[in-house]
Design a protein around this motif. Structure first.
Motif, mmCIF file in Angstrom:
data_model
loop_
_atom_site.group_PDB
_atom_site.id
_atom_site.type_symbol
_atom_site.label_atom_id
_atom_site.label_comp_id
_atom_site.label_asym_id
_atom_site.label_seq_id
_atom_site.Cartn_x
_atom_site.Cartn_y
_atom_site.Cartn_z
ATOM 1 N N GLY A 145 0.926 -1.135 -0.002
ATOM 2 C CA GLY A 145 0.015 -0.164 -0.124
ATOM 3 C C GLY A 145 0.877 1.192 0.074
ATOM 4 O O GLY A 145 0.117 2.336 -0.290
ATOM 5 N N ARG A 146 2.185 1.120 0.201
ATOM 6 C CA ARG A 146 3.061 2.275 -0.044
ATOM 7 C C ARG A 146 3.350 2.749 -1.086
ATOM 8 O O ARG A 146 4.166 3.766 -1.486
ATOM 9 N N HIS A 147 2.931 1.898 -2.089
ATOM 10 C CA HIS A 147 3.515 1.864 -3.714
ATOM 11 C C HIS A 147 5.140 1.861 -3.862
ATOM 12 O O HIS A 147 5.536 2.408 -5.104
ATOM 13 N N VAL A 148 5.833 1.445 -3.029
ATOM 14 C CA VAL A 148 7.334 1.210 -3.114
ATOM 15 C C VAL A 148 7.368 0.233 -4.085
ATOM 16 O O VAL A 148 8.631 0.402 -4.613
ATOM 17 N N GLU A 149 6.666 -0.655 -4.166
ATOM 18 C CA GLU A 149 6.886 -1.662 -5.421
ATOM 19 C C GLU A 149 7.252 -0.815 -6.883
ATOM 20 O O GLU A 149 7.848 -1.148 -7.911
ATOM 21 N N GLU A 150 6.472 0.211 -7.159
ATOM 22 C CA GLU A 150 6.496 0.969 -8.479
ATOM 23 C C GLU A 150 8.002 1.470 -8.550
ATOM 24 O O GLU A 150 8.596 1.600 -9.430
ATOM 25 N N ALA A 151 8.468 1.917 -7.363
ATOM 26 C CA ALA A 151 9.845 2.620 -7.438
ATOM 27 C C ALA A 151 10.779 1.644 -7.485
ATOM 28 O O ALA A 151 11.973 1.718 -8.167
ATOM 29 N N PHE A 152 10.691 0.450 -6.897
ATOM 30 C CA PHE A 152 11.557 -0.745 -7.048
ATOM 31 C C PHE A 152 11.533 -1.317 -8.405
ATOM 32 O O PHE A 152 12.634 -1.364 -9.089
ATOM 33 N N LEU A 153 10.497 -1.230 -9.298
ATOM 34 C CA LEU A 153 10.501 -1.715 -10.713
ATOM 35 C C LEU A 153 11.042 -0.744 -11.565
ATOM 36 O O LEU A 153 11.716 -1.119 -12.340
ATOM 37 N N ARG A 154 11.027 0.446 -11.244
ATOM 38 C CA ARG A 154 11.528 1.466 -12.163
ATOM 39 C C ARG A 154 13.345 1.268 -11.906
ATOM 40 O O ARG A 154 13.955 1.373 -13.052
ATOM 41 N N GLU A 155 13.655 1.045 -10.700
ATOM 42 C CA GLU A 155 15.119 0.922 -10.766
ATOM 43 C C GLU A 155 15.551 -0.278 -11.322
ATOM 44 O O GLU A 155 16.506 -0.712 -12.043
ATOM 45 N N ILE A 156 14.877 -1.519 -11.368
ATOM 46 C CA ILE A 156 14.936 -2.591 -11.961
ATOM 47 C C ILE A 156 15.109 -2.449 -13.520
ATOM 48 O O ILE A 156 15.880 -3.090 -14.336
ATOM 49 N N LEU A 157 14.143 -1.602 -14.264
ATOM 50 C CA LEU A 157 14.284 -1.373 -15.395
ATOM 51 C C LEU A 157 15.484 -0.377 -15.806
ATOM 52 O O LEU A 157 16.089 -0.683 -16.656
ATOM 53 N N LYS A 158 16.046 0.346 -15.084
ATOM 54 C CA LYS A 158 17.144 1.121 -15.177
ATOM 55 C C LYS A 158 18.346 0.019 -15.283
ATOM 56 O O LYS A 158 19.330 0.048 -16.007
ATOM 57 N N LEU A 159 18.236 -0.681 -14.276
ATOM 58 C CA LEU A 159 19.523 -1.706 -14.138
ATOM 59 C C LEU A 159 19.637 -2.718 -15.336
ATOM 60 O O LEU A 159 20.699 -2.744 -15.899
ATOM 61 N N ALA A 160 18.475 -3.132 -15.891
ATOM 62 C CA ALA A 160 18.494 -3.834 -17.066
ATOM 63 C C ALA A 160 18.890 -3.083 -18.245
ATOM 64 O O ALA A 160 19.791 -3.633 -19.159
ATOM 65 N N SER A 161 18.603 -1.737 -18.178
ATOM 66 C CA SER A 161 19.074 -0.752 -19.452
ATOM 67 C C SER A 161 20.712 -0.516 -19.199
ATOM 68 O O SER A 161 21.395 -0.746 -20.138
ATOM 69 N N TYR A 162 21.232 -0.329 -18.006
ATOM 70 C CA TYR A 162 22.519 -0.232 -17.803
ATOM 71 C C TYR A 162 23.338 -1.747 -18.219
ATOM 72 O O TYR A 162 24.495 -1.550 -18.496
ATOM 73 N N ARG A 163 22.726 -2.718 -18.107
ATOM 74 C CA ARG A 163 23.242 -3.833 -18.584
ATOM 75 C C ARG A 163 23.063 -4.081 -20.033
ATOM 76 O O ARG A 163 23.575 -5.416 -20.470
#
Length: 590
Positions: free
Chosen positions: A510-528
């Motif tokens: 309910g804190r929407h922290v999963e959305e922030a987490f997913l965006r960092e995961i997408l950034k990581l995949a792009s960096y890779r």
């Protein structure tokens, strides 16, 4: 516990077609095949179909050293090792007084080298849990009563062997020593050993012993599979104290540090407090006047538990099944995370009938002296590791109550979230975070996209692998620290990333922290330098709330449970609604 014939009747009636498999391999130098029905029955109770594979009789070292895909595969969850000292070394077990000190040392060195070779051989072939059955202490030591007075006696030697094997296991991930002296002590040697069948077929244990050993084994397996419990829910009258507070009054209830029968309840509360300090949540579910219950907590001189130990309470005259649902809802955990304890057979049976997912412990009123042992022996709260989050859980839920009270001051959930001043930290896993990460994979059910269960050894392998990343998320706010509450494991295949696991503790939903987490995961995949990323969803009865997680974020379902996103269009993923600061190693490029 059911008899052997009753267990067989259950096994004859069940169908394992739709149950996930639990792979158990057994190495042994004795005959222990009669343990298989008990392993199968306990696995069935957990919702699994046991697939038991047997190594050759007295071929443990060959089985461990030779590649053996039947015994050790990706489907193997647990390896049981039964090595009886009487077979390994008749000299130490039966001829001890004939040996010189040098011969004893040489024999011990040989056994330890043998054990280490087997353990390393198993670990080379599988990351599955290893459960090593320890050597039982001799019932009648070779030196008689003199043996315990000698530091080099038979008893001390066998204890030293067990301690040395424990040290070897501690150096291997996901490897544990099972003390067989515990089941032996519980049922007694006359019910534990079968001397006749030992001589006929090297089968040392009775059915009762095998059942007790299987019970001990499944404490480890239950914890491995994340089926240990999180919350102990207690009745009050004739459970926490003897008598009824509404009738007997504060001075009339039975609760005493020094005198019977109150001492039984005092000791029972001590056991509850022990669980609290291991991170188990303590709740009350009592038909009572609330003020009278808290009067006992505040004013009885021998009350071990204090109100500060109680995470939540439902003290009223409603039915207990309904109140248990309220407790699970308030704590944001599943009903199957609760263990309900009551002296009333009626109340226990009501809960068993209406809420079968809740484990229950009935405390017969005439057996109050056994209450502590009944709770200690249940095995529902055993853990493979104790993390800092476990130790701080009581304080975390106290902070959660403060958040709930603070939320009532706001009419907008966004304003409330902003007032919390949340900070999310996203980091790459390291050796210090591995135990908590593994624990979360084993225990998290609701917000868990794939429900993959991993041991510490598995997580360490992901970390060391050049084609994988393991991220964890910590959260804190003005009321306190949540600790590590999120995990993501990403695997890379050329320019394609696959999210193997993505999960979040129920404490921060309910804190929407999963959305922030997913965006960092997408950034990581792009960096890779990945072009596409794949998210997976594997449905379970408990994770239905996240079945549309990827679709809601513009991933395209291209196969059942498999969702793809072209990272060139990652900006199309909806903006995160997380209100707070994000500190990320991914963003820093670390």
């Amino acid at each position: 516990m059911l008899t052997f014939s009753e267990i067989q009747d259950v096994l004859n009636q069940i169908s394992a077609e739709n149950q996930p498999e639990l792979g158990i391999s057994v190495l042994r130098n004795i005959t222990v095949e009669p343990i298989e029905p008990y392993l199968t029955y306990f696995a069935y109770q957990m919702g699994f179909s046991a697939q038991v594979q047997w190594g050759g009789y007295d071929c443990s070292i060959q089985d461990a050293l030779e590649d053996n895909p039947q015994l050790f595969s990706s489907q193997t969850d647990c390896v049981l090792v039964f090595l009886k000292l009487e077979v390994l070394s008749t000299q130490l077990a039966q001829c001890f007084p004939t040996l010189t000190a040098a011969e004893v040392d040489a024999e011990c060195d040989r056994i330890l080298e043998y054990a280490q070779t087997i353990i390393q051989g198993i670990r080379r072939q599988t990351t599955a849990m290893i459960l090593w059955m320890g050597f039982e202490r001799p019932l009648y030591p070779s030196w008689g009563i003199l043996d315990l007075q000698r530091q080099t006696g038979q008893t001390a030697t066998i204890q030293g062997l067990n301690a040395a094997i424990q040290s070897i296991l501690l150096k291997q991930e996901n490897s544990y020593f099972v003390d067989l002296d515990l089941p032996l002590a519980r049922i007694g040697s006359h019910h534990y050993f079968d001397n006749r069948y030992w001589h006929i077929g090297r089968s040392p244990y009775t059915r009762q012993a095998l059942c007790e050993i299987a019970t001990e084994v499944f404490k480890y397996i239950r914890a491995l599979k994340g089926q240990n419990k999180k919350c102990l829910v207690l009745d009050c009258d004739n459970t926490l104290w003897g008598g009824v507070i509404g009738e007997d009054g504060l001075a009339g209830i039975k609760l005493s540090a020094n005198s019977y029968p109150g001492s039984s309840f005092y000791e029972f509360q001590q056991e509850i407090l022990t669980l609290y300090h291991q991170g188990i949540l303590i709740a009350l579910c009592s038909k009572n006047n609330e003020a009278e219950v808290w009067d006992v907590f505040h004013n009885h001189p021998d009350m071990v538990l204090q109100e500060s130990h109680i995470t939540c309470a439902q003290i009223n005259w409603d039915d207990k099944a309904q109140n248990l649902c309220h407790i699970a809802e308030e704590l944001n955990i599943g009903l199957d995370s609760l263990v309900f304890v009551d002296d009333s057979e009626f109340e226990v049976n009501l809960v068993r009938q209406l809420l079968p997912e809740i484990e229950t412990i009935h405390l017969p009123s005439k057996r109050s002296t056994d209450y502590r042992l009944m709770l200690a022996s249940c095995g529902w709260f055993d853990m493979l590791a104790l993390t800092q989050e476990d130790l701080n859980r009581g304080a975390m839920y106290s902070a959660a109550r403060q958040r709930t009270q603070a939320q009532q001051q706001f009419t907008s959930i966004a304003q409330y979230h902003e007032s919390l001043k949340m900070v999310a930290e996203i980091s790459f896993a390291d050796e210090f975070s591995v135990p908590r990460i593994a624990q979360l994979t084993q225990k998290t059910n609701q917000f868990n996209l794939t429900t993959q269960r991993y041991s510490e050894a598995d997580i360490a392998d992901f970390i060391s692998c050049s084609t994988s990343d393991v991220l964890y998320l910590q959260l804190k706010d003005k009321f306190g620290v949540y600790g590590i509450v999120g995990v993501c494991i990403v695997n890379y295949q050329d320019d394609h990333a696959v999210i193997d696991s993505l999960l979040l503790s129920c404490r921060v939903l309910g804190r929407h922290v999963e959305e922030a987490f997913l965006r960092e995961i997408l950034k990581l995949a792009s960096y890779r330098e990945c072009q596409t990323i794949e998210g997976q969803y594997k449905p379970t009865p408990k994770n239905m709330q996240v079945q549309s997680f990827y679709c809601d974020r513009n991933f395209t379902e291209q196969a059942a449970g498999r969702y793809y996103l072209d990272l060139a269009y990652s900006q199309d993923v909806p903006t995160s609604r997380f209100v707070g600061e994000i500190i990320s190693q991914v963003t820093k490029g670390d």
